[in-house]
Design a protein around this motif. Structure first.
Motif, short mmCIF file in Angstrom:
data_model
loop_
_atom_site.label_atom_id
_atom_site.label_comp_id
_atom_site.label_asym_id
_atom_site.label_seq_id
_atom_site.Cartn_x
_atom_site.Cartn_y
_atom_site.Cartn_z
N ILE A 230 -8.95 -40.18 35.31
CA ILE A 230 -9.60 -41.42 34.52
C ILE A 230 -10.04 -41.20 32.98
O ILE A 230 -10.58 -41.92 32.59
CB ILE A 230 -10.53 -42.24 35.42
CG1 ILE A 230 -11.76 -41.27 35.66
CG2 ILE A 230 -9.75 -42.64 36.67
CD1 ILE A 230 -12.83 -41.95 36.29
N ASP A 231 -9.88 -40.05 32.61
CA ASP A 231 -10.00 -39.56 31.29
C ASP A 231 -11.61 -39.45 31.03
O ASP A 231 -12.12 -39.80 29.83
CB ASP A 231 -9.40 -40.40 30.44
CG ASP A 231 -9.38 -40.00 28.85
OD1 ASP A 231 -9.84 -38.72 28.79
OD2 ASP A 231 -9.48 -40.92 27.77
N CYS A 232 -12.41 -39.11 32.21
CA CYS A 232 -13.98 -39.09 31.93
C CYS A 232 -14.34 -37.91 31.13
O CYS A 232 -15.27 -38.07 30.55
CB CYS A 232 -14.57 -39.51 33.08
SG CYS A 232 -14.29 -38.07 34.33
N GLY A 233 -13.52 -36.91 31.44
CA GLY A 233 -13.82 -35.61 30.80
C GLY A 233 -15.27 -34.64 31.29
O GLY A 233 -15.28 -33.84 30.84
N VAL A 234 -15.45 -35.27 32.44
CA VAL A 234 -16.64 -34.29 33.02
C VAL A 234 -16.35 -33.02 33.54
O VAL A 234 -17.21 -32.08 33.60
CB VAL A 234 -17.41 -35.27 34.15
CG1 VAL A 234 -18.13 -36.50 33.83
CG2 VAL A 234 -16.60 -35.37 35.39
N CYS A 235 -15.13 -32.73 33.88
CA CYS A 235 -14.55 -31.60 34.12
C CYS A 235 -14.77 -30.32 33.14
O CYS A 235 -14.83 -29.37 33.34
CB CYS A 235 -13.24 -31.56 34.95
SG CYS A 235 -11.94 -32.36 33.59
N VAL A 236 -14.63 -30.80 31.81
CA VAL A 236 -14.23 -30.01 30.59
C VAL A 236 -15.46 -28.78 30.60
O VAL A 236 -15.03 -27.88 30.49
CB VAL A 236 -14.12 -30.67 29.55
CG1 VAL A 236 -14.18 -29.74 28.13
CG2 VAL A 236 -12.68 -31.38 29.64
N PRO A 237 -16.70 -29.50 30.41
CA PRO A 237 -17.83 -28.66 30.34
C PRO A 237 -18.19 -27.55 31.47
O PRO A 237 -18.87 -26.65 31.57
CB PRO A 237 -19.22 -29.45 29.84
CG PRO A 237 -18.90 -30.65 30.55
CD PRO A 237 -17.24 -30.94 30.47
N GLU A 238 -17.65 -28.19 32.76
CA GLU A 238 -17.70 -27.34 33.88
C GLU A 238 -16.77 -26.26 34.21
O GLU A 238 -17.14 -25.18 35.00
CB GLU A 238 -17.46 -28.31 35.31
CG GLU A 238 -18.64 -29.31 35.19
CD GLU A 238 -20.08 -29.05 35.24
OE1 GLU A 238 -20.37 -27.90 35.99
OE2 GLU A 238 -20.90 -29.53 34.60
N CYS A 239 -16.05 -26.11 33.24
CA CYS A 239 -14.89 -25.05 33.24
C CYS A 239 -15.27 -23.90 32.55
O CYS A 239 -15.29 -23.81 31.20
CB CYS A 239 -13.46 -25.49 32.93
SG CYS A 239 -12.38 -24.14 32.98
N PRO A 240 -15.69 -22.53 33.25
CA PRO A 240 -16.24 -21.34 32.71
C PRO A 240 -15.13 -20.81 31.84
O PRO A 240 -15.41 -20.04 30.95
CB PRO A 240 -16.77 -20.56 33.71
CG PRO A 240 -16.91 -21.42 34.79
CD PRO A 240 -15.82 -22.60 34.69
N ALA A 241 -13.76 -21.25 32.32
CA ALA A 241 -12.78 -20.46 31.56
C ALA A 241 -12.27 -21.28 30.37
O ALA A 241 -11.37 -20.84 29.61
CB ALA A 241 -11.45 -20.16 32.69
N GLU A 242 -12.80 -22.49 30.32
CA GLU A 242 -12.46 -23.15 28.94
C GLU A 242 -10.90 -23.50 28.94
O GLU A 242 -10.13 -23.27 28.16
CB GLU A 242 -12.88 -22.75 27.57
CG GLU A 242 -14.32 -22.66 27.45
CD GLU A 242 -15.12 -22.19 26.26
OE1 GLU A 242 -14.19 -21.98 25.50
OE2 GLU A 242 -16.19 -22.14 26.09
N ALA A 243 -10.35 -23.83 30.26
CA ALA A 243 -8.98 -24.04 30.50
C ALA A 243 -8.59 -25.46 30.58
O ALA A 243 -7.07 -25.80 30.62
CB ALA A 243 -8.70 -23.30 31.87
N ILE A 244 -9.49 -26.54 30.33
CA ILE A 244 -9.17 -27.88 30.63
C ILE A 244 -9.26 -28.73 29.12
O ILE A 244 -10.10 -28.49 28.58
CB ILE A 244 -10.00 -28.44 31.51
CG1 ILE A 244 -9.99 -27.85 32.74
CG2 ILE A 244 -9.99 -29.81 31.71
CD1 ILE A 244 -11.05 -28.26 34.01
#
Length: 113
Positions: A41-55
């Motif tokens: 749904i394009d919320c983007g909450v996953c982006v800062p949670e990714c330690p590998a910066e893969a999203i």
């Protein structure tokens, strides 16, 4: 727009992102995760949670059309994952290593929830 998991997730597979996703659109492969672009749904909450910066958002140059297609293809066949599991013991060593897709990508499904 949707978010896309890219090659730095391969062999890192931290899974912090799956716990914050409000629509459970992550799917688990043997050595990486993908996002189902039709469910995101394009919320983007996953982006800062990714330690590998893969999203990345699918509009970012890092999220090439090939990565969007790969996420869509494997999200349709890999099992859904909604909770964080223990990442690979050597995940940190793989973080940022170049060329992971050609040498290490696995099309095999993970275990899911």
């Amino acid at each position: 727009m949707a978010y896309v998991v890219t090659d730095n997730c391969i062999k890192c597979k931290y899974m912090d992102c799956v716990e914050v996703c409000p629509v459970d659109c992550f799917y688990e492969g043997e050595n990486m995760l993908v996002i189902h672009p039709d469910e995101c749904i394009d919320c983007g909450v996953c982006v800062p949670e990714c330690p590998a910066e893969a999203i990345f958002p699918d509009t970012d140059p890092s999220a090439t059309p090939a990565w969007l297609a790969l996420n869509h293809k494997f999200a349709s066949s890999w099992p859904n994952i909604t909770r964080k599991k223990t990442p690979p013991a050597d995940g940190e060593a793989w973080d940022g290593m170049p060329g992971k897709f050609d040498a290490h990508f696995s099309a095999k499904p993970g275990e899911g929830d």
